[in-house]
Motif scaffolding. Structure first.
Motif, short mmCIF file in Angstrom:
data_model
loop_
_atom_site.label_atom_id
_atom_site.label_comp_id
_atom_site.label_asym_id
_atom_site.label_seq_id
_atom_site.Cartn_x
_atom_site.Cartn_y
_atom_site.Cartn_z
N SER A 387 -34.03 -8.57 1.29
CA SER A 387 -34.37 -9.65 1.96
C SER A 387 -33.58 -10.72 1.31
CB SER A 387 -35.95 -10.02 1.58
OG SER A 387 -36.67 -8.73 2.06
N GLU A 388 -33.12 -10.63 -0.04
CA GLU A 388 -32.21 -11.60 -0.36
C GLU A 388 -30.91 -11.63 0.41
OE1 GLU A 388 -32.80 -13.67 -3.28
OE2 GLU A 388 -34.77 -13.43 -2.13
N GLU A 389 -30.38 -10.44 0.58
CA GLU A 389 -29.06 -10.37 1.31
C GLU A 389 -29.30 -11.08 2.99
OE1 GLU A 389 -25.58 -7.24 2.56
OE2 GLU A 389 -27.76 -6.64 1.82
N ASP A 390 -30.28 -10.66 3.29
CA ASP A 390 -30.41 -11.16 4.75
C ASP A 390 -30.54 -12.71 5.02
OD1 ASP A 390 -30.72 -8.58 5.85
OD2 ASP A 390 -32.82 -8.34 5.88
N ALA A 391 -31.36 -13.21 3.88
CA ALA A 391 -31.45 -14.50 3.70
C ALA A 391 -30.01 -15.57 3.29
CB ALA A 391 -32.41 -15.08 2.89
N GLY A 392 -28.91 -14.49 3.15
CA GLY A 392 -27.67 -15.24 2.67
C GLY A 392 -27.57 -15.91 1.42
N ARG A 393 -28.69 -15.37 0.54
CA ARG A 393 -28.61 -15.72 -0.96
C ARG A 393 -27.74 -14.92 -2.06
NH1 ARG A 393 -33.86 -17.33 0.56
NH2 ARG A 393 -34.76 -15.30 -0.25
N VAL A 394 -27.46 -13.68 -1.46
CA VAL A 394 -26.79 -12.58 -2.39
C VAL A 394 -25.32 -13.27 -2.48
CG1 VAL A 394 -25.68 -10.40 -2.63
CG2 VAL A 394 -28.16 -10.83 -1.85
N GLU A 395 -24.76 -13.84 -1.65
CA GLU A 395 -23.48 -14.32 -1.57
C GLU A 395 -23.11 -15.53 -2.58
OE1 GLU A 395 -21.77 -16.38 1.65
OE2 GLU A 395 -23.77 -16.29 2.75
N TYR A 396 -24.14 -16.31 -2.69
CA TYR A 396 -24.18 -17.32 -3.79
C TYR A 396 -24.29 -16.96 -5.07
CZ TYR A 396 -25.22 -20.37 0.35
OH TYR A 396 -25.00 -20.91 1.70
N ALA A 397 -25.21 -15.78 -5.26
CA ALA A 397 -25.43 -15.24 -6.48
C ALA A 397 -24.25 -14.59 -7.05
CB ALA A 397 -26.44 -13.98 -6.53
N LEU A 398 -23.49 -13.90 -6.07
CA LEU A 398 -22.07 -13.13 -6.67
C LEU A 398 -20.90 -14.08 -6.89
CD1 LEU A 398 -22.52 -9.94 -4.42
CD2 LEU A 398 -23.03 -10.23 -6.60
N ALA A 399 -20.99 -15.29 -6.33
CA ALA A 399 -20.28 -16.42 -6.43
C ALA A 399 -20.08 -16.82 -7.92
CB ALA A 399 -20.13 -17.37 -5.51
N THR A 400 -20.96 -16.56 -8.60
CA THR A 400 -21.25 -16.93 -9.98
C THR A 400 -20.63 -15.79 -10.91
OG1 THR A 400 -23.44 -16.16 -10.19
CG2 THR A 400 -23.24 -18.42 -9.44
N PRO A 401 -20.69 -15.98 -12.19
CA PRO A 401 -20.12 -14.78 -13.23
C PRO A 401 -21.10 -13.69 -13.26
CG PRO A 401 -19.56 -16.91 -14.20
CD PRO A 401 -20.70 -16.95 -12.98
N VAL A 402 -21.56 -13.28 -11.99
CA VAL A 402 -22.42 -12.04 -12.08
C VAL A 402 -21.81 -10.71 -11.19
CG1 VAL A 402 -24.85 -11.30 -11.00
CG2 VAL A 402 -24.55 -13.40 -12.20
N SER A 403 -21.93 -9.70 -11.85
CA SER A 403 -21.12 -8.68 -10.88
C SER A 403 -22.03 -8.14 -9.97
CB SER A 403 -20.36 -7.70 -11.84
OG SER A 403 -21.55 -7.00 -12.74
N ARG A 404 -21.70 -7.40 -8.83
CA ARG A 404 -22.61 -6.65 -8.14
C ARG A 404 -23.62 -5.77 -8.85
NH1 ARG A 404 -20.18 -5.09 -2.14
NH2 ARG A 404 -18.89 -7.05 -1.70
N GLY A 405 -22.83 -4.74 -9.71
CA GLY A 405 -23.69 -3.81 -10.49
C GLY A 405 -24.81 -4.68 -11.35
N ARG A 406 -24.52 -5.76 -12.11
CA ARG A 406 -25.30 -6.45 -12.69
C ARG A 406 -26.59 -6.99 -11.75
NH1 ARG A 406 -24.40 -12.05 -16.10
NH2 ARG A 406 -26.48 -12.22 -17.18
N TRP A 407 -26.10 -7.56 -10.73
CA TRP A 407 -27.12 -7.98 -9.55
C TRP A 407 -28.16 -6.94 -9.35
CZ3 TRP A 407 -28.41 -7.10 -4.56
CH2 TRP A 407 -29.32 -8.08 -4.07
N LEU A 408 -27.70 -5.94 -8.84
CA LEU A 408 -28.44 -4.94 -8.18
C LEU A 408 -29.18 -4.25 -9.39
CD1 LEU A 408 -29.17 -2.95 -5.95
CD2 LEU A 408 -27.26 -1.44 -6.57
N GLY A 409 -28.67 -4.26 -10.68
CA GLY A 409 -29.23 -3.49 -11.85
C GLY A 409 -30.35 -4.40 -12.09
N ALA A 410 -30.35 -5.85 -11.93
CA ALA A 410 -31.64 -6.67 -12.35
C ALA A 410 -32.65 -6.23 -11.36
CB ALA A 410 -31.01 -8.02 -12.20
#
Length: 550
Positions: A387-410
């Protein structure tokens, strides 16, 4: 120096003779196409539940003593809270069993579907700004809302038609079958109309869904209180739309007029929603969000804190509601033992309860129900990442110093912890209810151990949902199919004579039951390994694929 005169903006094209409902049927077709898989699953779920239950009821019809024992159980306070007012218990028939024991759960199922669909295509569309783009075309002001309601109405009618076909096909009265199915559909539509009102009040889809689910929970509570105050319900029961479908008394003493209450309520709620919509700005709610702090607290920094804030209220109400329900179920454990002979001689209960002690086997089944509820929560929470990806919010989160693994792990960390909480609180509620009832056939420790053994199987569901999200986001509904198949195998594998290879597909088949036999930790270790592999695949897949952007 020359000046360039800008051309005036082009007005949005309007259909000839356009009205506020222009484009409604185009949007209906679009929603049906967009949600075809989702709606198909919802449309088949209720008829299949009827079909599975009727297989049990029709088998029990040849055992009058077993049916009356079931009727006696239905009249206990705890079962009244989980079923209904209990009509026709003096001469318990298959029709009375369907009406008493299934209507509540069918209304809840379709009510959840109606709420989610209405919010998805009204408030969620405004929140994502897609509704603004749609309205820029030849679409009337009220067309999006009306199209969402039309789709929900169509789905409820399709479910009612399929349910009627299943009921009549199993020998139940056609008129009563039609009445009960329509009553369930109208009660569910009432909550869809409530969701439409909630969508006008709040700015966010999560808030609209939360308010609607709170209304559904309040309706469940009012019905429970009213039905427990007096036999066949008191005036408090009539405050709940759920009770209107039950009070039609299908297969016992059919009456149609309670369905009129749902029709009137739907009409009033639609008028109210229309009035509220005309008094708010597009994209906003009547109740504006209160301003937050200028700076986030240190505890809210990081992706895990964000996921926790998004999921905490859903976790709270899910855990609390299920814990109270399983506690109520635990209070009837001591009464199950008094029906040992009538239950053990019944072929359906023999297939479900096995050859051991009936009370222990019954508790094992309720623990299974608690685990299934935790699995459903885990899937919903895990797919929150999609749902977060469909809403377009994942790209904003990953634009910060947050890795993909850390975001999915959260997401996986908070989801796993929430699933654990839902299971543990449910099992502890069941154990506490059994202890409060004074039973000495099962102990608090045994019930707790039986519940905790399901944790690896729940991890498989969460891991599968994450892996599907990472590798094939459009195929995430497959995890729901696995859950439905698990329910079938867990409850009716012996009844349907399923082969061993078919049973092994269900993660729950590998879970040992300490209440009825010895515990073999080998399958538990195997489930842990499968869950670990799925989680690793999820991290690998999410790092390799592109993230959807808007």
């Amino acid at each position: 120096m020359s000046a360039v005169t800008a051309a005036p903006p082009l007005a949005a094209p309007r259909a000839r003779g356009g009205t506020t409902l222009s484009g409604t049927w185009s949007l209906v077709r679009f929603i049906l196409r967009r949600d075809r898989v989702r709606l198909l699953v919802w449309s088949l779920a209720v008829p299949l539940l009827y079909l599975a239950s009727l297989a049990e009821y029709t088998t029990m019809a040849d055992d009058p003593e077993g049916m009356q024992a079931r009727a006696a159980l239905v009249q206990t306070p705890a079962m009244v809270s989980m079923t209904g007012p209990g009509y026709g218990t003096d001469h318990y028939t298959v029709g009375a069993a369907v009406s008493n024991e299934l209507v509540l759960w069918m209304v809840l199922t379709l009510a959840v579907m109606s709420i989610l669909q209405v919010v998805r295509h009204t408030r969620a569309e405004e929140e994502s700004s897609r509704a603004e783009l749609v309205r820029a075309a030849a679409v009337g002001r009220h067309a999006p809302v009306v199209s969402a309601l039309v789709v929900v109405l169509l789905v409820n009618l399709v479910v009612a038609a399929l349910s009627t076909a299943v009921l009549v096909g199993n020998g139940l009265k056609p008129v009563d079958s039609v009445a009960m199915s329509l009553g369930v559909a109208l009660s569910a539509m009432t909550f869809g109309a409530i969701a439409l009102v909630a969508a006008q009040v709040t700015e966010h889809s999560r808030g609209a869904t939360g308010l609607s689910m709170a209304a559904l929970g309040a309706a469940f509570t009012l019905r429970t209180i009213g039905d427990m105050q007096e036999q066949h319900g008191s005036w408090v029961s009539w405050l709940s739309p759920i009770a209107w479908a039950q009070q039609m008394r299908a297969y016992v003493d059919l009456r149609w007029w309670p369905a009129a209450l749902a029709v009137v309520a739907i009409a009033v709620l639609l008028v109210l929603a229309s009035a509220l919509a005309s008094r708010r700005d597009f994209g906003a709610g009547l109740v504006p969000d209160r301003p937050g702090r200028a700076d986030a607290l240190p505890s809210l920094r990081g992706p895990s804190a964000l996921v926790w804030v998004q999921q905490r209220m859903a976790l709270l109400w899910t855990a609390l509601g299920l814990a109270l329900m399983w506690f109520a179920t635990g209070t009837i454990v001591d009464q199950v033992g008094s029906m040992t002979e009538s239950l053990a001689d019944n072929p359906v209960y023999a297939s479900l309860l096995g050859s051991g002690e009936v009370t222990q086997a019954f508790v094992g089944i309720i623990v299974l129900y608690a685990a299934l509820g935790a699995a459903a929560y885990g899937i919903v929470a895990a797919l929150r990442a999609k749902s977060e990806e469909d809403a377009g919010r994942v790209e904003y989160a990953l634009a910060t110093p947050v890795s993909r693994g850390r975001w999915l792990g959260a997401h996986l960390g908070v989801t796993s912890a929430g699933t654990l909480v839902v299971l543990v609180t449910g099992v502890l509620g069941l154990a506490a209810g059994a202890v409060a009832a004074g039973t000495d056939e099962v102990t608090f420790g045994q019930v707790t151990e039986a519940g905790l053994l399901y944790l690896p199987a729940l991890a498989v569901f969460v891991g599968l949902a994450a892996a599907l999200f990472a590798w094939a986001p459009r195929a995430t509904s497959l995890v729901w199919l696995l859950l439905e198949y698990t329910i079938l195998v867990s409850l009716f594998a012996d009844l349907f004579h399923l082969p061993d290879w078919a049973r092994r597909i269900s993660p729950f088949w590998w879970v040992p039951d300490p209440l009825t036999g010895a515990v073999d930790l080998g399958p538990v270790a195997g489930l842990c390994a499968v869950a670990l592999v799925l989680v690793v695949l999820a991290f690998v897949g999410f790092r390799r694929r592109d993230v959807a952007t808007r």
